[in-house]
Design an enzyme around this catalytic site. Structure first.
Site, PDB file in Angstrom:
ATOM      1  N   ARG A  99       0.844  -1.199   0.000  1.00  0.00           N
ATOM      2  CA  ARG A  99       0.000   0.000   0.000  1.00  0.00           C
ATOM      3  C   ARG A  99       0.878   1.246   0.000  1.00  0.00           C
ATOM      4  O   ARG A  99       0.609   2.221  -0.696  1.00  0.00           O
ATOM      5  CB  ARG A  99      -0.951   0.024   1.207  1.00  0.00           C
ATOM      6  N   TYR A 106     -16.746  18.204 -13.564  1.00  0.00           N
ATOM      7  CA  TYR A 106     -17.070  16.798 -13.812  1.00  0.00           C
ATOM      8  C   TYR A 106     -18.129  16.322 -12.800  1.00  0.00           C
ATOM      9  O   TYR A 106     -17.983  16.573 -11.599  1.00  0.00           O
ATOM     10  CB  TYR A 106     -15.797  15.956 -13.706  1.00  0.00           C
ATOM     11  N   ASP A 123      -7.829  19.976 -13.283  1.00  0.00           N
ATOM     12  CA  ASP A 123      -8.126  18.627 -13.786  1.00  0.00           C
ATOM     13  C   ASP A 123      -7.814  18.667 -15.283  1.00  0.00           C
ATOM     14  O   ASP A 123      -8.528  19.284 -16.070  1.00  0.00           O
ATOM     15  CB  ASP A 123      -9.599  18.289 -13.515  1.00  0.00           C
ATOM     16  N   LYS A 175      -8.959   7.892 -19.139  1.00  0.00           N
ATOM     17  CA  LYS A 175      -9.264   8.526 -20.422  1.00  0.00           C
ATOM     18  C   LYS A 175      -8.033   8.513 -21.349  1.00  0.00           C
ATOM     19  O   LYS A 175      -7.649   7.461 -21.809  1.00  0.00           O
ATOM     20  CB  LYS A 175      -9.799   9.938 -20.179  1.00  0.00           C
TER      21      LYS A 175
HETATM   22  C1  LIG Z   1     -13.699  10.665 -15.971  1.00  0.00           C
HETATM   23  C2  LIG Z   1     -13.287  11.924 -15.303  1.00  0.00           C
HETATM   24  C3  LIG Z   1     -13.009  11.965 -13.932  1.00  0.00           C
HETATM   25  C4  LIG Z   1     -13.204  10.750 -13.030  1.00  0.00           C
HETATM   26  O1  LIG Z   1     -12.337   9.736 -13.348  1.00  0.00           O
HETATM   27  P1  LIG Z   1     -12.681   8.175 -13.061  1.00  0.00           P
HETATM   28  O2  LIG Z   1     -11.444   7.494 -13.494  1.00  0.00           O
HETATM   29  O3  LIG Z   1     -13.885   7.850 -13.880  1.00  0.00           O
HETATM   30  O4  LIG Z   1     -12.957   8.066 -11.597  1.00  0.00           O
HETATM   31  C5  LIG Z   1     -12.588  13.162 -13.377  1.00  0.00           C
HETATM   32  N1  LIG Z   1     -12.462  14.275 -14.130  1.00  0.00           N
HETATM   33  C6  LIG Z   1     -12.733  14.280 -15.451  1.00  0.00           C
HETATM   34  C7  LIG Z   1     -12.583  15.543 -16.214  1.00  0.00           C
HETATM   35  C8  LIG Z   1     -13.154  13.115 -16.090  1.00  0.00           C
HETATM   36  O5  LIG Z   1     -13.444  13.136 -17.402  1.00  0.00           O
END
Ligand SMILES: *Cc1c(COP(=O)(O)O)cnc(C)c1O
Length: 389
Positions: free
Chosen positions: A45, A97, A169, A194
């Site tokens: 961890r 988001y 982000d 993504k």
């Molecule tokens: C998908 C996404 C998240 C969350 O990510 P997960 O891997 O689905 O938990 C956060 N911010 C943005 C801009 C996203 O597109």
């Protein structure tokens, strides 16, 4: 040095065996010579060699000093929130988001964190709500799904004037198109699910920092809360990142052409893409994204109904109907019935998510094939409509 050269050669060859692929250390613990005497690893961890390679790679990619890998993007966001204390405040981009909005309002608000949402397409609007209790200014640029752009450098200036940190982000732009630290950000977040992963085959999240203090803080939370990314997914994410630049460049080029195509379509009303000169903050996007405007775009139909959008997103062949984005396979999504379904319609409309808004995530298929797919979908919809008259 090219970004890809830097990526490929930031991934070390295994010093023990010469393995050119990073070994997957599938272990829970590490044997010690004597109590507290170890090779830098004691419990999985706290640290894992496969994870360490990924974290160093992402820190290099973003130009930060350290990165921390989490089980999902939301777990990464959660780790940053856990550095706050009761009574602290956040100023967040209005169309943040959805999962972050849910976490902020349904989890952290009850722990005494106050969140102000503002339209940061004019960054000076942050000044309307920021105060001495504000600890984080939280932005996304471009936003989901209407691709709104915030001037990151201006947001950083305002945050710093109030001793707050700027969190960006960077999921939608990817580190290939945008480097928030250069623009003054303090923390960069990624949903590795993504673009970084890029193949729609894993979920992961990252927090990247550029100061020793923040590295200590996030490392503490990562170990204390334990929402780490497992070694198999760390390996898969490293593998994905090796081709990040090639994929993102291709996806941006395609999205640009698809956006131009859509502006010519008589069925289409609005096209949302930061690369179009008609986009509200095109000039800022051009500066801070080096002309790489991202692989995601949205558009609305002249027939602004959910029914028309449903017909379209079920008429495409290559654009698969699914949530998520950034993968090699093109995806389409109808936010009003999918990703943004839980937001009340009036609120959706106020932030530009019309009933017919369709989001496209361009993959790496041939650009002409994708445009032809959209053409045939429009034709199919028109024929179906004629038959019902
Ligand atoms: C998908 C996404 C998240 C969350 O990510 P997960 O891997 O689905 O938990 C956060 N911010 C943005 C801009 C996203 O597109």
């Amino acid at each position: 040095m090219s970004k890809t050269t830097n990526i490929i050669h930031s991934i070390p060859v295994d010093p023990l065996t010469g393995s050119i692929s990073v070994p997957i250390y599938q272990t829970a613990t590490f044997v010690q010579e004597a109590p507290g005497v170890n090779k830098g690893y004691d419990y999985a961890r706290s640290n894992n060699p496969t994870r360490a390679v990924l974290e160093n790679l992402v820190a290099t990619l973003e130009g930060g000093s350290a990165a921390f890998a989490f089980a999902t993007g939301l777990a990464a966001i959660d780790a940053v929130l856990k550095t706050l204390s009761y009574g602290d405040e956040i100023v967040a981009v209005e169309d943040i988001y959805g999962g972050a909005y849910r976490l902020f309002t349904q989890v952290y608000q009850k722990f005494g964190i106050k969140i102000h949402y503002v339209d940061t397409t004019d960054a000076n609007r942050i000044l309307d709500v920021i105060n001495e209790k504000t600890k984080l200014v939280w932005i996304e640029s471009p936003t989901n799904p209407t691709l709104k752009i915030t001037d990151i450098a201006q947001a950083a200036k305002i945050a710093h004037a109030f001793n707050a940190l700027l969190v960006v982000d960077n999921t939608f732009a990817s580190p290939i198109a945008q480097q928030p630290f250069v623009l003054g950000a303090d923390i960069v977040i990624h949903s590795g699910t993504k673009y970084l992963g890029g193949h729609s085959d894993l979920v992961a999240g990252l927090v990247v920092v550029n100061s020793e203090k923040l590295a200590v803080d996030i490392k503490f939370i990562q170990n204390a809360s334990g929402g780490i990314l497992g070694p198999q997914d760390c390996w898969l994410l490293i593998r994905g990142i090796e081709t990040l630049e090639l994929r993102v460049e291709r996806q941006c080029q395609t999205a640009f052409k698809v956006a131009q195509f859509l502006t010519q379509c008589e069925e289409v009303d609005q096209v949302y893409y930061p690369g179009l000169a008609s986009h509200k903050n095109h000039a800022i996007a051009k500066l801070q994204q080096h002309g790489l405007y991202g692989g995601v775009l949205s558009f609305t139909l002249k027939d602004d109904t959910e029914a028309a959008a449903t017909q379209f997103v079920t008429a495409t062949n290559y654009f698969k109907l699914a949530e998520s984005l950034g993968g090699v396979k093109s995806l389409c999504c109808h936010p009003a019935q999918m990703t943004h379904k839980s937001i009340p319609r009036e609120k959706r409309l106020a932030s530009g998510i019309q009933d017919s808004l369709i989001r496209l995530s361009c993959g790496i298929e041939g650009t002409d094939d994708l445009i032809n797919d959209l053409k045939q979908a429009f034709t199919k919809c028109a024929t179906a409509t004629l038959q019902t008259i």
